[in-house]
Design an enzyme around this catalytic site. Structure first.
Site, PDB file in Angstrom:
ATOM      1  N   LYS A  67       0.867  -1.169   0.000  1.00 32.38           N
ATOM      2  CA  LYS A  67       0.000   0.000   0.000  1.00 32.38           C
ATOM      3  C   LYS A  67       0.901   1.215   0.000  1.00 32.38           C
ATOM      4  CE  LYS A  67      -3.618   1.864   3.099  1.00 32.38           C
ATOM      5  NZ  LYS A  67      -3.217   3.239   3.068  1.00 32.38           N
ATOM      6  N   PRO A  75       4.535   8.496   0.540  1.00 30.71           N
ATOM      7  CA  PRO A  75       4.687   7.790  -0.739  1.00 30.71           C
ATOM      8  C   PRO A  75       6.120   7.284  -0.950  1.00 30.71           C
ATOM      9  CG  PRO A  75       3.470   9.839  -1.034  1.00 30.71           C
ATOM     10  CD  PRO A  75       3.991   9.853   0.373  1.00 30.71           C
ATOM     11  N   SER A  76       6.224   6.246  -1.749  1.00 30.34           N
ATOM     12  CA  SER A  76       7.517   5.665  -2.153  1.00 30.34           C
ATOM     13  C   SER A  76       8.359   5.198  -0.971  1.00 30.34           C
ATOM     14  CB  SER A  76       8.338   6.667  -2.990  1.00 30.34           C
ATOM     15  OG  SER A  76       7.545   7.235  -3.992  1.00 30.34           O
ATOM     16  N   ARG A  77       7.703   4.869   0.128  1.00 28.83           N
ATOM     17  CA  ARG A  77       8.416   4.381   1.332  1.00 28.83           C
ATOM     18  C   ARG A  77       9.354   5.423   1.939  1.00 28.83           C
ATOM     19  NH1 ARG A  77       4.646   1.423   1.171  1.00 28.83           N
ATOM     20  NH2 ARG A  77       4.677  -0.832   0.890  1.00 28.83           N
ATOM     21  N   LEU A  78       9.131   6.712   1.584  1.00 27.78           N
ATOM     22  CA  LEU A  78       9.958   7.787   2.163  1.00 27.78           C
ATOM     23  C   LEU A  78       9.218   8.376   3.366  1.00 27.78           C
ATOM     24  CD1 LEU A  78      11.218   9.485  -1.138  1.00 27.78           C
ATOM     25  CD2 LEU A  78      12.333   7.740   0.257  1.00 27.78           C
TER      26      LEU A  78
END
Ligand SMILES: Cc1cc2nc3c(=O)[nH]c(=O)nc-3n(C[C@H](O)[C@H](O)[C@H](O)COP(=O)(O)O)c2cc1C
Length: 219
Positions: free
Chosen positions: A15, A195-198
Site C-alpha cells: 500500500k 509515498p515511495s516508502r519515504l
C-alpha cells in the site's frame, strides 16, 4: 489457495501511504502533547480500539515476547495498562523492568513506538481503575490465573460461576496480583507513512535534564 499462490499474494500486498506528512515544524516539542494530538485524531477517526497497543517485554537473558494490551491512562509520567502481575509479562517485568510499546493506526497511516522502563502504578490507581470495571470483568480478574496452563474451558467457566455466586453483585475487591504498570518513556518515535516508502520518522529522546531532543530518522 496453495502455498505458492499465497507467497505471491503476500509479495504483492503493498500500500502506498499518501495521507499526510509529519514535519519538524508541525511536531509539538513535547512528545506527550504530540501523542495526545495523534490519539485525539485516532479517536475522532473512530478507529476500532485506538488504545490497543503491542507491548514487548523480555526475560533477563533477552528472550523477547510481545502481546496486545489496552492503554488506560497517559500523562507526562507515562503510559498505563492493567494486567495480572503473575502473568508471563508481569513476571518478565518484575525481573527486567523494560518494555517497548507499539501503536499502529492503519487508517491514519501512523505508528507510534515507545520504549522505557516500567513501574507498578500506586495501589490507589489500581483500586480506582479496578472498581470502574464492569462486575463481570472484576470477577474475570479473580477467575483467571493469567498465562498458566488450564485443564479445560469448563474449569474456567466453573470458577467464574462460583465467583458470581460468591459475590452476587456485591463489591468485588481487587485481587492483590492484579493492577497497573506504567511505561516511563525514554524514547518516543512518531511515524507517518509517505509515498515511495519515504516515510517521516521523528524520534524524541529524553535528556538528563528531562527535556526532549528531536531527530529525524531515515525511513
Ligand atoms: C486487543 C487486545 C487487548 C488486550 N488487552 C489486555 C490488557 O489490557 N491487559 C491484559 O492483561 N491482557 C490484554 N489482552 C490479552 C493479552 O494480549 C495476553 O493474551 C495476556 O495479557 C497474556 O499475556 P502474557 O501471557 O504474555 O502475560 C489483550 C488482547 C487483545 C487482543
Amino acid at each position: 489457495m496453495n502455498q505458492k499462490t499465497m507467497t505471491r499474494t503476500l509479495a504483492d500486498l503493498r500500500k502506498d501511504y499518501t495521507l499526510q506528512g509529519l514535519s519538524e515544524t508541525d511536531a509539538n516539542p513535547n512528545p506527550f502533547i504530540q501523542f495526545q494530538i495523534w490519539f485525539q485524531q485516532a479517536l475522532a477517526a473512530q478507529l476500532p480500539e485506538p488504545n490497543a497497543m503491542t507491548i514487548a517485554t523480555a526475560t533477563p537473558d533477552g528472550k523477547p515476547t510481545a502481546r496486545m494490551v489496552l492503554l488506560k491512562d497517559f500523562d507526562e509520567r507515562g503510559f498505563v495498562f492493567f494486567t495480572n502481575y503473575n502473568s508471563q509479562k508481569g513476571q518478565q517485568i518484575a525481573k527486567n523492568p523494560q518494555a517497548a510499546l507499539v501503536f499502529w493506526w492503519a487508517e491514519l497511516e501512523r505508528q507510534v513506538r515507545i520504549t522505557g522502563h516500567v513501574e507498578k502504578v500506586s495501589e490507589q490507581e489500581s483500586d480506582e481503575y479496578f472498581q470502574s470495571r464492569p462486575f463481570d470483568s472484576r470477577l474475570g480478574a479473580w477467575a483467571s490465573h493469567q498465562s498458566e496452563v488450564i485443564g479445560s474451558r469448563e474449569e474456567l467457566e466453573q470458577r467464574f460461576q462460583q465467583l458470581q455466586a460468591k459475590y452476587n453483585n456485591q463489591e468485588v475487591p481487587r485481587p492483590p496480583y492484579w493492577g497497573g504498570f506504567r511505561v516511563i518513556p525514554t524514547e518516543i518515535e512518531f511515524w507517518q507513512g509517505r509515498p515511495s516508502r519515504l516515510h517521516d520518522r521523528l524520534l524524541y529522546t529524553r535528556l538528563q535534564d528531562g527535556s526532549w531532543k528531536i531527530q529525524r530518522l531515515s525511513p
